[in-house]
Design a protein around this motif. Structure first.
Motif, mmCIF file in Angstrom:
data_model
loop_
_atom_site.group_PDB
_atom_site.id
_atom_site.type_symbol
_atom_site.label_atom_id
_atom_site.label_comp_id
_atom_site.label_asym_id
_atom_site.label_seq_id
_atom_site.Cartn_x
_atom_site.Cartn_y
_atom_site.Cartn_z
ATOM 1 N N LEU A 247 63.755 39.500 -35.505
ATOM 2 C CA LEU A 247 62.670 40.425 -35.202
ATOM 3 C C LEU A 247 61.436 39.601 -34.838
ATOM 4 N N ALA B 162 66.791 41.928 -31.929
ATOM 5 C CA ALA B 162 67.493 43.168 -32.277
ATOM 6 C C ALA B 162 67.773 44.017 -31.040
ATOM 7 N N LEU C 194 70.050 38.798 -40.737
ATOM 8 C CA LEU C 194 68.706 39.215 -40.337
ATOM 9 C C LEU C 194 67.701 38.082 -40.521
ATOM 10 N N TRP D 241 63.412 47.298 -38.066
ATOM 11 C CA TRP D 241 64.648 46.901 -37.384
ATOM 12 C C TRP D 241 65.161 48.041 -36.513
ATOM 13 N N ILE E 42 71.745 48.903 -40.883
ATOM 14 C CA ILE E 42 71.013 47.660 -41.113
ATOM 15 C C ILE E 42 71.587 47.053 -42.397
#
Length: 285
Positions: free
Chosen positions: A199, A227, A247, A260, A274
């Motif tokens: 991210l 993402a 992540l 996200w 997620i």
């Protein structure tokens, strides 16, 4: 047992921080097989917490040899051995996996030798079979087929996405990769695509607290997927469900699931999960 994916460790990178998630490892139960994909720190505890008897370890797959994917591979196998497993385990990994395993056994030689004599255990070195793989079909047995695709994770050249197919069900793990369009064809029509994600808004804060900031940022941007890019692969592949995993950052208090989701929804409108440690994902009937 019903087919399922369990995200044992959901963070990208090797660092551990208070209250944060564990690095990469997944449990896949498919077609009656107990399959572990990647063995970052925490994999052994994660498997036990998921209800798995370590004596039933069956197949282990390593996508690449970065520490957050392989650091607890030896300890997992050794712990399963002390828990009583006595049947062969097959370990699949990129070139270098056999070297890791032999060196681990050398490091643990005192303990291994003494337990064989003192506790009457079989020799762990004879119970683990190593298969080093490249691209293509790497395993087929009892209806389970596993294929590998080399992905783009510089400077690591031997990094492989994995596809598992059994009785009309399929799941693909992207491994660590920059945006890699051929992955969409590899994952075509899969039930589940487990894809790594970073991210953008978390990267600056992450490198600031990690140190070596400029080089780390360079690596993250060159070797991983945003993402939104993971969503593009899922859309192009027409998968049934996208699971964002590995992540980065996974333990930033200012970033939550909604962030996200907002990023990936720019390119993916389908079912979305997620990942978080211990999360169970079923296959849609």
């Amino acid at each position: 047992m019903s087919d399922r994916l369990v995200c044992l460790g959901s963070k990208g990178g090797p660092a551990l921080r208070p209250g944060g998630p564990w690095p990469s490892s997944s449990l896949l139960e498919l077609g009656g097989r107990t399959i572990v994909v990647d063995c970052g720190l925490g994999v052994t505890r994660g498997l036990v917490d998921a209800g798995i008897s370590l004596k039933t370890l069956d197949l282990i797959f390593i996508t690449h040899l970065h520490s957050d994917h392989v650091l607890e591979l030896g300890p997992l196998l050794h712990t399963a051995w002390t828990a009583g497993f006595a049947s062969p385990v097959t370990l699949f990994g990129p070139p270098g996996t056999g070297h890791y395993w032999r060196r681990f056994c050398q490091a643990m030689e005192f303990d291994i030798e003494i337990r064989i004599v003192d506790e009457g255990r079989p020799d762990i070195r004879e119970l683990v079979s190593i298969v080093e793989f490249g691209e293509g079909e790497i395993f087929e047995q009892r209806g389970l087929k596993v294929s590998a695709l080399r992905v783009d994770h510089p400077p690591v050249t031997d990094c492989f996405a994995l596809r598992f197919d059994h009785a009309g069900k399929s799941i693909v793990f992207s491994a660590d990769t920059a945006f890699f369009p051929p992955l969409a064809n590899f994952a075509r029509d899969a039930d589940i695509l487990v894809h790594e994600a970073i991210l953008e808004e978390g990267i600056e804060r992450l490198v600031a607290r990690t140190g070596n900031g400029a080089r780390l940022k360079e690596h993250l941007l060159a070797s991983h997927s945003f993402a939104e890019e993971a969503g593009r692969i899922a859309s192009d592949a027409r998968v049934k469900r996208l699971v964002l995993n590995h992540l980065i950052p996974a333990d930033d208090p200012e970033i939550g699931e909604a962030d996200w989701e907002a990023a990936v929804r720019k390119s993916w409108t389908g079912d979305l999960t997620i990942a978080r440690d211990g999360l169970v994902v079923g296959f849609r009937e």
